[in-house]
Design an enzyme around this catalytic site. Structure first.
Site, PDB file in Angstrom:
ATOM      1  N   GLY A 227       0.849  -1.203   0.000  1.00 45.48           N
ATOM      2  CA  GLY A 227       0.000   0.000   0.000  1.00 45.48           C
ATOM      3  C   GLY A 227       0.875   1.239   0.000  1.00 45.48           C
TER       4      GLY A 227
ATOM      5  N   ARG B  88       0.452  -4.877  -4.718  1.00 48.53           N
ATOM      6  CA  ARG B  88       0.677  -5.874  -3.676  1.00 48.53           C
ATOM      7  C   ARG B  88       1.037  -7.201  -4.361  1.00 48.53           C
ATOM      8  NH1 ARG B  88      -0.749  -3.944   1.335  1.00 48.53           N
ATOM      9  NH2 ARG B  88      -2.388  -2.390   1.434  1.00 48.53           N
TER      10      ARG B  88
ATOM     11  N   ASP C 203       0.812   2.052   9.189  1.00 48.80           N
ATOM     12  CA  ASP C 203       0.438   1.209  10.336  1.00 48.80           C
ATOM     13  C   ASP C 203       1.489   1.235  11.447  1.00 48.80           C
ATOM     14  OD1 ASP C 203      -1.841   0.417   9.012  1.00 48.80           O
ATOM     15  OD2 ASP C 203      -0.916  -1.347   8.112  1.00 48.80           O
TER      16      ASP C 203
ATOM     17  N   GLU D 203      -9.661  -0.876  12.444  1.00 48.97           N
ATOM     18  CA  GLU D 203     -10.380  -1.820  11.552  1.00 48.97           C
ATOM     19  C   GLU D 203     -10.433  -3.230  12.125  1.00 48.97           C
ATOM     20  OE1 GLU D 203      -9.124  -0.931   7.011  1.00 48.97           O
ATOM     21  OE2 GLU D 203      -7.463  -1.228   8.393  1.00 48.97           O
TER      22      GLU D 203
ATOM     23  N   ARG E 228     -23.512   7.359  14.985  1.00 53.68           N
ATOM     24  CA  ARG E 228     -23.076   7.603  13.604  1.00 53.68           C
ATOM     25  C   ARG E 228     -21.654   7.074  13.425  1.00 53.68           C
ATOM     26  NH1 ARG E 228     -27.673   8.476  13.295  1.00 53.68           N
ATOM     27  NH2 ARG E 228     -28.781  10.212  12.334  1.00 53.68           N
TER      28      ARG E 228
HETATM   29  O1  F6P Z   1      -0.959  -1.468   5.120  1.00 52.63           O
HETATM   30  C1  F6P Z   1      -1.497  -0.224   5.060  1.00 52.63           C
HETATM   31  C2  F6P Z   1      -2.999  -0.243   4.991  1.00 52.63           C
HETATM   32  O2  F6P Z   1      -3.402   1.065   4.730  1.00 52.63           O
HETATM   33  C3  F6P Z   1      -3.730  -0.819   6.208  1.00 52.63           C
HETATM   34  O3  F6P Z   1      -3.806   0.044   7.295  1.00 52.63           O
HETATM   35  C4  F6P Z   1      -5.071  -1.122   5.609  1.00 52.63           C
HETATM   36  O4  F6P Z   1      -5.756  -2.046   6.391  1.00 52.63           O
HETATM   37  C5  F6P Z   1      -4.700  -1.653   4.253  1.00 52.63           C
HETATM   38  O5  F6P Z   1      -3.458  -1.061   3.932  1.00 52.63           O
HETATM   39  C6  F6P Z   1      -5.679  -1.347   3.154  1.00 52.63           C
HETATM   40  O6  F6P Z   1      -5.250  -2.007   2.018  1.00 52.63           O
HETATM   41  P1  F6P Z   1      -5.718  -1.699   0.532  1.00 52.63           P
HETATM   42  O7  F6P Z   1      -5.156  -0.375   0.139  1.00 52.63           O
HETATM   43  O8  F6P Z   1      -5.143  -2.813  -0.260  1.00 52.63           O
HETATM   44  O9  F6P Z   1      -7.206  -1.655   0.555  1.00 52.63           O
END
Ligand code: F6P
Length: 356
Positions: free
Chosen positions: A10, A73, A135, A230, A274
């Site tokens: 990412g 990825r 992260d 998340e 919300r």
């Molecule tokens: O690894 C970074 C990150 O932004 C995470 O915090 C998140 O859960 C994930 O990538 C989201 O991944 P993608 O961009 O593949 O949806």
């Protein structure tokens, strides 16, 4: 000197700043530098698709988010499976490296990226890496670039929610990125003045969360803000196997963690709830000043390692100093938040509820 460069996984803020740091330092110190910028992460190395860069390609990118090379990825667990064209990925990467006569690969990425980088190093390629991730879960470095920029954006989101939450006397849940670790939620949650912070490392008890909301109501505070990651999991859900949990979640049909806990809170408190999910906004836009400095310093350190022919390292931050750490100490490990850490104790001392 021939250098291959790629960004993988990412994206995040300050990837360009970091590449600029590497390139400027190399061009400054070495007479003949050629940088092959592989396109879209490891995919570019597999398919031998690159842009031959010159110094001007690294100008004007310090403040720009994303990555000028593109990214993708390439899941490590599938690294030994052939790609869509039937190519052996590892062999193809080694082939590209040799065919171009590279002296070193500079790889910018997070956890998955480091597993592959370590594999390539073990396969005999010269590799130097830089830690990127919002992260902040890379082992071996106190902080990764991208993290502080994401914290700033997430904090700003919570700040914006504050005024509307207070006006409407509602419970607001802000869901922040982090499937496995809660660094971003923890820091933005504290910075944004959240009342409840839930992170994957501390399984929550809904009763405790409800208690915290009711206490605020009793204290005549008519709104509550929750910052949740998340990947949060309840104490009850901890009893399930991975497979069982997947099934349970499937049946519930909640789009994400915040909606799941939001439904529970609405049921139990009768409050209006919300949900706000800033999502990829957290990874976007211009890097903050801190990340620009950090990425530039890490870039300069990476160049130093390349010039000294010190391979198999990730550049890192240790005790406020720029340093290096062996790739095999980083790859395949995750830096999680310690529930006993000082930052958690201090947040709890201020009355922040972690749901435990
Ligand atoms: O690894 C970074 C990150 O932004 C995470 O915090 C998140 O859960 C994930 O990538 C989201 O991944 P993608 O961009 O593949 O949806």
């Amino acid at each position: 000197m021939r250098i291959g460069m790629l960004t993988s996984g990412g994206d995040c803020q300050a990837l360009n700043a970091a590449m600029r740091g590497v390139a400027k330092s190399l061009y400054n110190k070495v007479d003949d530098v050629q940088i092959y910028g592989f396109l879209d992460g490891y995919r570019g190395l597999i398919n031998n698709t690159y842009k031959l860069m010159d110094i001007n390609d690294f100008s004007g990118i310090l403040t720009i988010g994303g990555t000028i090379l593109g990214t993708s990825r390439t899941p490590f667990k599938k690294i030994n499976e052939p790609d869509e064209n039937g190519k052996d990925k590892v062999e193809a990467m080694k082939h590209t490296y040799k065919e171009l006569g590279l002296d070193c690969l500079v790889i910018l990425g997070g956890n998955g990226t480091h597993k592959t980088a370590n594999l390539l190093y073990k396969e005999g390629l010269n590799v130097v890496t830089l830690p990127k991730t919002i992260d902040n879960d890379l082992v071996g470095t106190d902080v990764s670039f991208g993290f502080q920029s994401a914290v700033d954006i997430a904090t700003n989101t919570i700040d914006c929610i504050h005024t509307t939450a207070a006006s409407h006397s509602r419970v607001f849940i802000v869901e922040l990125m982090g499937h496995k670790t809660g660094w971003l939620t923890l820091h933005a949650g504290i910075a944004g003045g959240s009342d409840v912070i839930l992170i994957p490392e501390i399984p929550y008890d809904l009763d405790k969360v409800v208690e915290a909301i009711n206490k605020r109501i009793n204290d005549k505070k008519h709104f509550t803000i929750l910052a949740v990651a998340e990947g949060i999991i309840s104490k009850e859900e901890m009893l399930y196997s991975k497979k069982e949990l997947k099934e349970v979640r499937k049946k519930e049909h909640y789009p994400s963690a915040a909606y799941r806990i939001g439904a529970g809170i609405m049921d139990r408190t009768g409050q209006e709830v919300r949900v706000t999910v800033p999502g990829h906004v957290q990874r976007g836009g211009s890097p903050c000043a801190y990340d620009r400095v950090l990425a530039s310093r890490l870039g300069a350190k990476a160049a130093e390692l390349i010039i000294n022919k010190e391979y198999g390292y990730m550049v890192c931050v240790r005790n406020n100093q720029i340093d290096k750490i062996e790739l095999n100490k980083v790859a395949g490990r995750l830096k999680t938040v310690d529930p006993q850490a000082g930052i958690i104790t201090e947040a709890k001392a201020m009355g922040i509820c972690f749901g435990d």
